[in-house]
Design an enzyme around this catalytic site. Sequence first.
Site, mmCIF file in Angstrom:
data_model
loop_
_atom_site.group_PDB
_atom_site.id
_atom_site.type_symbol
_atom_site.label_atom_id
_atom_site.label_comp_id
_atom_site.label_asym_id
_atom_site.label_seq_id
_atom_site.Cartn_x
_atom_site.Cartn_y
_atom_site.Cartn_z
ATOM 1 N N LYS A 178 -31.075 -42.256 -11.866
ATOM 2 C CA LYS A 178 -30.413 -43.437 -12.445
ATOM 3 C C LYS A 178 -29.889 -44.347 -11.335
ATOM 4 O O LYS A 178 -30.030 -45.560 -11.393
ATOM 5 C CB LYS A 178 -29.243 -42.935 -13.317
ATOM 6 C CG LYS A 178 -28.738 -43.897 -14.324
ATOM 7 C CD LYS A 178 -27.569 -43.321 -15.115
ATOM 8 C CE LYS A 178 -27.981 -42.538 -16.308
ATOM 9 N NZ LYS A 178 -26.887 -42.333 -17.294
ATOM 10 N N GLN A 184 -17.959 -40.173 -18.809
ATOM 11 C CA GLN A 184 -17.540 -39.724 -20.130
ATOM 12 C C GLN A 184 -16.104 -39.226 -20.030
ATOM 13 O O GLN A 184 -15.644 -38.856 -18.941
ATOM 14 C CB GLN A 184 -18.490 -38.591 -20.578
ATOM 15 C CG GLN A 184 -18.295 -38.103 -21.978
ATOM 16 C CD GLN A 184 -18.387 -39.232 -22.994
ATOM 17 O OE1 GLN A 184 -17.393 -39.954 -23.193
ATOM 18 N NE2 GLN A 184 -19.517 -39.396 -23.631
ATOM 19 N N GLU A 243 -12.166 -49.896 -22.350
ATOM 20 C CA GLU A 243 -13.323 -49.998 -23.245
ATOM 21 C C GLU A 243 -12.820 -50.320 -24.646
ATOM 22 O O GLU A 243 -11.838 -49.733 -25.107
ATOM 23 C CB GLU A 243 -14.099 -48.674 -23.290
ATOM 24 C CG GLU A 243 -15.298 -48.758 -24.240
ATOM 25 C CD GLU A 243 -16.021 -47.438 -24.456
ATOM 26 O OE1 GLU A 243 -16.726 -46.993 -23.539
ATOM 27 O OE2 GLU A 243 -15.882 -46.861 -25.559
ATOM 28 N N HIS A 260 -24.159 -33.712 -19.907
ATOM 29 C CA HIS A 260 -24.560 -34.339 -21.174
ATOM 30 C C HIS A 260 -24.933 -33.231 -22.168
ATOM 31 O O HIS A 260 -25.444 -32.184 -21.768
ATOM 32 C CB HIS A 260 -25.771 -35.260 -20.889
ATOM 33 C CG HIS A 260 -26.207 -36.040 -22.074
ATOM 34 N ND1 HIS A 260 -27.208 -35.611 -22.918
ATOM 35 C CD2 HIS A 260 -25.771 -37.214 -22.578
ATOM 36 C CE1 HIS A 260 -27.371 -36.506 -23.890
ATOM 37 N NE2 HIS A 260 -26.516 -37.484 -23.705
HETATM 38 P P1 FAD Z 1 -29.591 -40.872 -20.006
HETATM 39 O O1 FAD Z 1 -29.072 -41.187 -18.680
HETATM 40 O O2 FAD Z 1 -30.982 -41.314 -20.329
HETATM 41 O O3 FAD Z 1 -29.468 -39.285 -20.189
HETATM 42 C C1 FAD Z 1 -29.696 -38.652 -21.448
HETATM 43 C C2 FAD Z 1 -30.195 -37.228 -21.208
HETATM 44 O O4 FAD Z 1 -31.527 -37.303 -20.689
HETATM 45 C C3 FAD Z 1 -29.377 -36.456 -20.164
HETATM 46 O O5 FAD Z 1 -29.322 -35.103 -20.559
HETATM 47 C C4 FAD Z 1 -30.197 -36.613 -18.887
HETATM 48 O O6 FAD Z 1 -30.031 -35.534 -17.972
HETATM 49 C C5 FAD Z 1 -31.620 -36.625 -19.444
HETATM 50 N N1 FAD Z 1 -32.518 -37.384 -18.569
HETATM 51 C C6 FAD Z 1 -32.265 -38.568 -17.968
HETATM 52 N N2 FAD Z 1 -33.329 -38.964 -17.244
HETATM 53 C C7 FAD Z 1 -34.276 -37.998 -17.385
HETATM 54 C C8 FAD Z 1 -35.608 -37.828 -16.904
HETATM 55 N N3 FAD Z 1 -36.168 -38.740 -16.109
HETATM 56 N N4 FAD Z 1 -36.297 -36.704 -17.282
HETATM 57 C C9 FAD Z 1 -35.734 -35.767 -18.099
HETATM 58 N N5 FAD Z 1 -34.467 -35.895 -18.599
HETATM 59 C C10 FAD Z 1 -33.769 -36.982 -18.249
HETATM 60 N N6 FAD Z 1 -23.492 -44.924 -26.813
HETATM 61 C C11 FAD Z 1 -23.716 -46.005 -27.622
HETATM 62 O O7 FAD Z 1 -24.503 -45.913 -28.572
HETATM 63 N N7 FAD Z 1 -23.087 -47.199 -27.412
HETATM 64 C C12 FAD Z 1 -22.225 -47.386 -26.386
HETATM 65 O O8 FAD Z 1 -21.686 -48.482 -26.216
HETATM 66 C C13 FAD Z 1 -21.966 -46.293 -25.506
HETATM 67 N N8 FAD Z 1 -21.119 -46.416 -24.459
HETATM 68 C C14 FAD Z 1 -20.956 -45.364 -23.579
HETATM 69 C C15 FAD Z 1 -20.132 -45.537 -22.458
HETATM 70 C C16 FAD Z 1 -19.948 -44.492 -21.550
HETATM 71 C C17 FAD Z 1 -19.081 -44.698 -20.332
HETATM 72 C C18 FAD Z 1 -20.589 -43.231 -21.780
HETATM 73 C C19 FAD Z 1 -20.374 -42.086 -20.823
HETATM 74 C C20 FAD Z 1 -21.392 -43.041 -22.891
HETATM 75 C C21 FAD Z 1 -21.601 -44.108 -23.802
HETATM 76 N N9 FAD Z 1 -22.428 -43.980 -24.926
HETATM 77 C C22 FAD Z 1 -22.643 -45.050 -25.766
HETATM 78 C C23 FAD Z 1 -23.051 -42.686 -25.242
HETATM 79 C C24 FAD Z 1 -24.483 -42.549 -24.662
HETATM 80 O O9 FAD Z 1 -25.332 -43.498 -25.254
HETATM 81 C C25 FAD Z 1 -24.961 -41.136 -24.981
HETATM 82 O O10 FAD Z 1 -24.217 -40.194 -24.253
HETATM 83 C C26 FAD Z 1 -26.446 -40.871 -24.832
HETATM 84 O O11 FAD Z 1 -26.755 -39.629 -25.484
HETATM 85 C C27 FAD Z 1 -26.952 -40.787 -23.398
HETATM 86 O O12 FAD Z 1 -26.940 -41.994 -22.801
HETATM 87 P P2 FAD Z 1 -27.226 -42.123 -21.206
HETATM 88 O O13 FAD Z 1 -27.331 -43.545 -20.931
HETATM 89 O O14 FAD Z 1 -26.279 -41.297 -20.451
HETATM 90 O O15 FAD Z 1 -28.692 -41.422 -21.174
#
Ligand code: FAD
Length: 288
Positions: free
Chosen positions: A164, A175, A17, A148
Amino acid sequence: MKLTDIYKKKSNILSFEIFPPKADGELNNIEPTLEILSQLEPDYISVTFGAGGSSNNNKTIALAKMIKEKYHIEPVVHLTCLCYDKKEISEFAKEIAAEGIENVLALRGDRNPNVPEKNDFRYASELITFLKENTSFCVAGACYPEDHPESESHVSEMLNLKKKVDAGADILLSQLFFDNENYYSFVEDARIAGIEVPITPGIMPVINEKQIRRMVNTCGAKLSDKFERILKNYGERPEALYEAGMIHALSQVVDLLANNVDGIHLYTMNNPNVARRICDGIKPIIGR
Ligand code: FAD
């Protein structure tokens, strides 16, 4: 090539990355880094994307294009959705597809009090559904071996992760974590929950105490007791911390490979020497 094909065809998948240079930096500043990273023959390189309010996001796509065209390595574009509406996401998707890029890591993005959120996407799963309905990208999603930071419980995390994957995530990228046992137990729970896609562990070699403390505060990773001892003993001595951080990361990677994990994703922090050091260490194991 789509990530799904890479994962089907190869074992010991290696990926990196990187992040685009800051808004005032030039894209070609990162070329020396890419030169070295490309010599390490990764199967793909993923490029981060701002959570919103950043003019830097077009650089993500430009950098991914450079990775593909100049270095002939498969890029993965990260795409966050919380601060964008469907029209804006469609524009990004069109731009990505126009460059021939086939892989997107679909993310919600972190909340930022300075950037207003829009209403079209609340979770990454909604972005994944949208991308699967409107594009032909191979879509990866994020996962959190130590949960998370907003997690209500480990069970709800797992159920949300299943949503998802049901929405179409083809691959999960994890992560960072410092205790492999937490990753193994997370994968076991995911399999019990019916998640069958590859779950690639993310490893960050730590060479800077301040940076890692800031990061674990926001990203949900835990500093293991073993790693805390490293920071306590070597945190004030940069050379010692560099060596200890490298050896710790290398031993994590060797153990993961010995457990036949679904690839290794290295958070390089744009430091090619760190990636090179890890790759040199595993060369005889992964054969490249
Ligand atoms: P989600 O999958 O939407 O999850 C977020 C929270 O919401 C979790 O607690 C989950 O349990 C909860 N949730 C999900 N679906 C539901 C539902 N239907 N109902 C209720 N709760 C729900 N951030 C950046 O800004 N730019 C990047 O380029 C970036 N790259 C990343 C790369 C990796 C490999 C990882 C692991 C993280 C990265 N992040 C990045 C960080 C990420 O954006 C954050 O961790 C963010 O807070 C959550 O993103 P997510 O896509 O996991 O969210």
